[in-house]
Design a protein around this motif. Structure first.
Motif, mmCIF file in Angstrom:
data_model
loop_
_atom_site.group_PDB
_atom_site.id
_atom_site.type_symbol
_atom_site.label_atom_id
_atom_site.label_comp_id
_atom_site.label_asym_id
_atom_site.label_seq_id
_atom_site.Cartn_x
_atom_site.Cartn_y
_atom_site.Cartn_z
ATOM 1 N N MET A 194 0.636 -1.035 -0.070
ATOM 2 C CA MET A 194 -0.054 0.049 0.085
ATOM 3 C C MET A 194 1.050 1.125 -0.147
ATOM 4 N N SER A 195 0.379 2.170 -0.648
ATOM 5 C CA SER A 195 1.280 3.455 -0.790
ATOM 6 C C SER A 195 0.832 4.357 0.430
ATOM 7 N N ASP A 196 1.282 5.853 0.645
ATOM 8 C CA ASP A 196 1.091 6.559 1.637
ATOM 9 C C ASP A 196 -0.238 7.122 1.583
ATOM 10 N N THR A 197 -0.712 7.019 0.218
ATOM 11 C CA THR A 197 -2.117 7.640 0.082
ATOM 12 C C THR A 197 -2.986 6.519 0.691
ATOM 13 N N LYS A 198 -4.567 7.063 0.413
ATOM 14 C CA LYS A 198 -5.440 6.148 0.827
ATOM 15 C C LYS A 198 -5.684 4.803 -0.275
ATOM 16 N N PRO A 199 -6.053 3.889 0.760
ATOM 17 C CA PRO A 199 -6.147 2.580 -0.263
ATOM 18 C C PRO A 199 -7.335 2.798 -1.261
ATOM 19 N N THR A 200 -7.325 2.321 -2.324
ATOM 20 C CA THR A 200 -8.158 2.198 -3.307
ATOM 21 C C THR A 200 -8.799 0.702 -3.627
ATOM 22 N N VAL A 201 -10.115 0.624 -3.350
ATOM 23 C CA VAL A 201 -10.877 -0.646 -3.300
ATOM 24 C C VAL A 201 -11.658 -0.699 -4.635
ATOM 25 N N LEU A 202 -11.738 -1.727 -5.300
ATOM 26 C CA LEU A 202 -12.747 -1.913 -6.423
ATOM 27 C C LEU A 202 -13.475 -3.298 -6.149
ATOM 28 N N PHE A 203 -14.859 -3.092 -6.356
ATOM 29 C CA PHE A 203 -15.601 -4.326 -6.109
ATOM 30 C C PHE A 203 -16.119 -4.616 -7.474
ATOM 31 N N VAL A 204 -16.021 -5.891 -7.922
ATOM 32 C CA VAL A 204 -16.525 -6.143 -9.528
ATOM 33 C C VAL A 204 -17.317 -7.513 -9.406
ATOM 34 N N CYS A 205 -18.518 -7.395 -10.046
ATOM 35 C CA CYS A 205 -19.466 -8.578 -10.162
ATOM 36 C C CYS A 205 -19.642 -8.436 -11.673
ATOM 37 N N VAL A 206 -20.775 -9.168 -12.003
ATOM 38 C CA VAL A 206 -21.083 -9.307 -13.469
ATOM 39 C C VAL A 206 -21.801 -7.970 -13.910
ATOM 40 N N HIS A 207 -22.968 -7.972 -13.260
ATOM 41 C CA HIS A 207 -23.799 -6.786 -13.695
ATOM 42 C C HIS A 207 -23.789 -5.284 -12.945
ATOM 43 N N ASN A 208 -22.821 -5.481 -11.815
ATOM 44 C CA ASN A 208 -22.682 -4.091 -10.884
ATOM 45 C C ASN A 208 -24.017 -3.563 -10.833
ATOM 46 N N ALA A 209 -25.025 -4.484 -10.350
ATOM 47 C CA ALA A 209 -26.186 -3.715 -9.962
ATOM 48 C C ALA A 209 -26.543 -4.128 -8.600
ATOM 49 N N GLY A 210 -25.976 -4.935 -7.733
ATOM 50 C CA GLY A 210 -26.448 -5.650 -6.653
ATOM 51 C C GLY A 210 -25.252 -5.686 -5.768
ATOM 52 N N ARG A 211 -24.581 -6.891 -5.679
ATOM 53 C CA ARG A 211 -23.603 -7.207 -4.531
ATOM 54 C C ARG A 211 -22.353 -5.920 -4.541
ATOM 55 N N SER A 212 -21.753 -5.923 -5.712
ATOM 56 C CA SER A 212 -20.987 -4.794 -5.703
ATOM 57 C C SER A 212 -21.202 -3.460 -5.548
ATOM 58 N N GLN A 213 -22.357 -2.868 -5.680
ATOM 59 C CA GLN A 213 -22.892 -1.665 -5.468
ATOM 60 C C GLN A 213 -23.285 -1.634 -3.833
ATOM 61 N N MET A 214 -23.850 -2.736 -3.124
ATOM 62 C CA MET A 214 -23.905 -2.816 -1.929
ATOM 63 C C MET A 214 -22.730 -2.673 -1.060
ATOM 64 N N ALA A 215 -21.662 -3.517 -1.402
ATOM 65 C CA ALA A 215 -20.379 -3.466 -1.068
ATOM 66 C C ALA A 215 -19.767 -2.246 -0.895
ATOM 67 N N ALA A 216 -19.781 -1.665 -2.148
ATOM 68 C CA ALA A 216 -19.271 0.151 -2.276
ATOM 69 C C ALA A 216 -20.019 0.695 -1.216
ATOM 70 N N GLY A 217 -21.311 0.772 -1.296
ATOM 71 C CA GLY A 217 -22.098 1.447 -0.401
ATOM 72 C C GLY A 217 -21.701 1.412 1.211
ATOM 73 N N TRP A 218 -21.498 0.036 1.684
ATOM 74 C CA TRP A 218 -21.303 -0.258 2.891
ATOM 75 C C TRP A 218 -19.819 0.238 3.293
ATOM 76 N N LEU A 219 -18.912 0.273 2.098
ATOM 77 C CA LEU A 219 -17.508 0.800 2.442
ATOM 78 C C LEU A 219 -17.419 2.343 2.514
ATOM 79 N N ARG A 220 -18.084 2.829 1.714
ATOM 80 C CA ARG A 220 -18.238 4.570 1.725
ATOM 81 C C ARG A 220 -18.648 4.852 3.068
ATOM 82 N N HIS A 221 -19.577 4.148 3.437
ATOM 83 C CA HIS A 221 -20.369 4.489 4.923
ATOM 84 C C HIS A 221 -19.785 4.243 5.912
ATOM 85 N N LEU A 222 -18.800 3.269 5.922
ATOM 86 C CA LEU A 222 -18.222 2.796 7.109
ATOM 87 C C LEU A 222 -16.640 3.514 7.327
#
Length: 135
Positions: A1-29
């Motif tokens: 990891m660099s000194d900057t903030k870590p970058t996390v990418l969530f990938v699923c097939v349609h980017n319509a459910g799981r990855s969006q929920m995961a991104a929402g949780w991570l932004r929130h927390l």
């Protein structure tokens, strides 16, 4: 990891459910301590309404998100890539941290069926955050 903030990418097939929920949780927390992205290998045209509703129930609004096509540059610039059932469609880049989260696909399911997926994602996000941002 660099000194900057870590970058996390969530990938699923349609980017319509799981990855969006995961991104929402991570932004929130994580707030602004982590850069968050999500994408799909074959993005859908809109976010799964059951995923939107399940997240709304816990006070997280993902209605402003749109399914995005996974771009090579996006994956290349991410520190952590978390895949969710896209299998071989997800590119692999040397030197990246990968996790593959086995989660049920919320596509076509009602909000009752999506809640346990949402809750499992939250648990995984909390574990990821503890690792990325040690106290």
């Amino acid at each position: 990891m660099s000194d900057t903030k870590p970058t996390v990418l969530f990938v699923c097939v349609h980017n319509a459910g799981r990855s969006q929920m995961a991104a929402g949780w991570l932004r929130h927390l994580a707030g602004d301590r982590v850069e968050v992205g999500s994408a799909g290998s074959a993005p859908g045209d809109k976010i799964n309404p059951s995923a939107v509703e399940a997240m709304r129930e816990v006070g997280i609004d993902i209605t402003g998100q749109t399914p995005q096509k996974l771009e090579w540059e996006t994956a290349q610039s991410s520190d952590v890539i978390i895949t969710m059932g896209c299998g071989d469609a997800c590119p692999v880049f040397p030197g990246k941290r990968y996790e593959d989260w086995k989660l049920d696909d919320p596509a076509g399911k009602g909000v009752e069926a999506v809640r346990p997926i949402r809750d499992e994602i939250k648990t995984r996000i909390e574990t990821l955050l503890a690792d990325l941002l040690p106290a």
